[in-house]
Write a protein that holds these residues in place. Structure first.
Motif, short mmCIF file in Angstrom:
data_model
loop_
_atom_site.label_atom_id
_atom_site.label_comp_id
_atom_site.label_asym_id
_atom_site.label_seq_id
_atom_site.Cartn_x
_atom_site.Cartn_y
_atom_site.Cartn_z
N LEU A 44 0.55 -3.77 16.20
CA LEU A 44 1.60 -4.25 15.31
C LEU A 44 2.97 -4.22 16.00
O LEU A 44 3.79 -5.14 15.85
N ALA A 45 3.21 -3.16 16.82
CA ALA A 45 4.48 -3.07 17.56
C ALA A 45 4.58 -4.23 18.55
O ALA A 45 5.67 -4.79 18.73
N ARG A 46 3.52 -4.61 19.21
CA ARG A 46 3.54 -5.77 20.12
C ARG A 46 3.91 -7.05 19.35
O ARG A 46 4.70 -7.86 19.84
N GLN A 47 3.29 -7.18 18.18
CA GLN A 47 3.56 -8.37 17.37
C GLN A 47 5.03 -8.41 16.94
O GLN A 47 5.67 -9.47 16.99
N LEU A 48 5.57 -7.27 16.55
CA LEU A 48 6.98 -7.21 16.14
C LEU A 48 7.90 -7.55 17.30
O LEU A 48 8.93 -8.22 17.11
N LEU A 49 7.56 -7.08 18.51
CA LEU A 49 8.38 -7.41 19.69
C LEU A 49 8.33 -8.91 19.98
O LEU A 49 9.34 -9.50 20.35
N ARG A 50 7.18 -9.51 19.82
CA ARG A 50 7.07 -10.95 20.03
C ARG A 50 7.90 -11.73 19.00
O ARG A 50 8.46 -12.78 19.29
N ASP A 51 7.94 -11.15 17.79
CA ASP A 51 8.69 -11.80 16.72
C ASP A 51 10.19 -11.49 16.81
O ASP A 51 10.99 -11.98 16.01
N GLY A 52 10.59 -10.63 17.75
CA GLY A 52 12.00 -10.31 17.94
C GLY A 52 12.49 -9.19 17.05
O GLY A 52 13.70 -9.01 16.90
N LYS A 53 11.67 -8.47 16.45
CA LYS A 53 12.05 -7.36 15.57
C LYS A 53 11.92 -6.05 16.34
O LYS A 53 11.05 -5.23 16.12
N LYS A 54 12.88 -5.86 17.23
CA LYS A 54 12.85 -4.72 18.14
C LYS A 54 13.04 -3.40 17.40
O LYS A 54 12.39 -2.41 17.70
N GLU A 55 13.95 -3.37 16.40
CA GLU A 55 14.22 -2.13 15.64
C GLU A 55 12.97 -1.65 14.91
O GLU A 55 12.64 -0.46 14.94
N LYS A 56 12.27 -2.57 14.26
CA LYS A 56 11.05 -2.21 13.53
C LYS A 56 9.97 -1.76 14.50
O LYS A 56 9.22 -0.81 14.22
N ALA A 57 9.88 -2.42 15.65
CA ALA A 57 8.89 -2.04 16.67
C ALA A 57 9.21 -0.63 17.17
O ALA A 57 8.31 0.19 17.37
N MET A 58 10.52 -0.32 17.36
CA MET A 58 10.94 1.00 17.83
C MET A 58 10.57 2.06 16.80
O MET A 58 10.05 3.12 17.14
N LEU A 59 10.83 1.79 15.54
CA LEU A 59 10.50 2.72 14.47
C LEU A 59 8.98 2.95 14.40
O LEU A 59 8.51 4.09 14.24
N LEU A 60 8.23 1.89 14.56
CA LEU A 60 6.76 1.98 14.55
C LEU A 60 6.25 2.80 15.73
O LEU A 60 5.33 3.60 15.59
N LYS A 62 7.94 5.22 17.23
CA LYS A 62 8.27 6.62 16.94
C LYS A 62 7.21 7.24 16.04
O LYS A 62 6.78 8.38 16.25
N LYS A 63 6.82 6.47 15.01
CA LYS A 63 5.78 6.94 14.11
C LYS A 63 4.48 7.16 14.88
O LYS A 63 3.77 8.16 14.67
N LYS A 64 4.18 6.23 15.79
CA LYS A 64 2.97 6.33 16.61
C LYS A 64 3.03 7.59 17.48
O LYS A 64 2.06 8.32 17.61
N ARG A 65 4.20 7.86 18.04
CA ARG A 65 4.37 9.04 18.90
C ARG A 65 4.16 10.32 18.09
O ARG A 65 3.50 11.25 18.56
N TYR A 66 4.69 10.36 16.87
CA TYR A 66 4.50 11.52 15.99
C TYR A 66 3.01 11.72 15.68
O TYR A 66 2.49 12.84 15.72
N GLN A 67 2.29 10.63 15.43
CA GLN A 67 0.86 10.72 15.13
C GLN A 67 0.06 11.17 16.37
O GLN A 67 -0.94 11.87 16.25
N GLU A 68 0.52 10.77 17.56
CA GLU A 68 -0.15 11.24 18.78
C GLU A 68 0.00 12.76 18.93
O GLU A 68 -0.93 13.44 19.34
N GLN A 69 1.20 13.25 18.57
CA GLN A 69 1.40 14.71 18.61
C GLN A 69 0.49 15.40 17.59
O GLN A 69 -0.08 16.46 17.88
N LEU A 70 0.34 14.78 16.40
CA LEU A 70 -0.59 15.32 15.41
C LEU A 70 -2.02 15.31 15.94
O LEU A 70 -2.79 16.25 15.71
N LEU A 71 -2.35 14.25 16.67
CA LEU A 71 -3.68 14.13 17.25
C LEU A 71 -3.93 15.25 18.27
O LEU A 71 -5.00 15.87 18.29
#
Length: 197
Positions: A44-60, A62-71
């Motif tokens: 989804l972050a790749r798709q957002l970057l392609r669509d030019g929504k860098k802020e949303k991709a960045m937020l996504l 960060k969420k992914k990074r938090y979930q990796e730490q949970l993992l």
């Protein structure tokens, strides 16, 4: 035919084991869900970057990074649970060993009550005496006799032999000078000549 003789098989898995294993299984399922979610969020972050929504991709991300730490935390918890299961199994084995040592110690104490040190020493002494006596007999039978013993044995053998030989009585009357012939057979060989030839 599950209960062959009417006796139920007792499970080796205790309630504690079940609780630990259930917790581990729940953590694994949670871990699997997080892994699948991370892949979707990355796509989804790749798709957002392609669509030019860098802020949303960045937020996504960060969420992914938090979930990796949970993992990672989940993986550590699973390792801790598995270590705990191994510790429980080892403790159960130790308890069985201690119980075995306890039973063995009780048996030894009972045996010590039955047989005192004095009794054991007496039995050992009697055994050593019997072994020494048997060794002496073995030496006698093996021919380790002295020359005096051999001479005494030969004298005794000679005495026994002489006792057993009974010679006929010697006549007290004088022997005739000429022995009359008993049979008319002439030219009969003399026994000494037959034996010599």
């Amino acid at each position: 035919m599950g209960n062959l003789f009417g006796r139920k098989r007792r499970s080796r898995v205790t309630e504690q084991d079940r609780a630990v294993l259930q917790q581990r299984d729940k953590l694994r399922q949670y871990q699997k869900r997080l892994s699948l979610g991370l892949e979707r969020e990355r796509a989804l972050a790749r798709q957002l970057l392609r669509d030019g929504k860098k802020e949303k991709a960045m937020l996504l991300l960060k969420k992914k990074r938090y979930q990796e730490q949970l993992l990672d935390k989940t993986e550590n918890q699973i390792s801790n649970l598995e270590r705990m299961v191994q510790d429980i199994e080892f403790t159960q084995i130790e308890m069985k060993v201690i119980e075995g040592l306890k039973i063995g110690n009780e048996c030894l104490n009972k045996m010590h009550q039955v047989m005192s040190i004095e009794e054991v020493e007496r039995i050992i002494g009697e055994t050593q005496d019997a072994v020494e006596y048997q060794r002496q007999i073995d030496e006698l039978l093996a021919g380790s006799l002295t020359e005096e013993d051999e001479d005494a044995i030969l004298e005794e053998l000679k005495a026994i032999t002489e006792e057993q030989l009974e010679l006929p009585e010697v006549p007290s009357e004088p022997l005739p000078e000429k022995i009359p012939e008993v049979s008319p057979v002439k030219n009969r060989p003399k026994p000494e000549l037959v034996a010599a030839s």
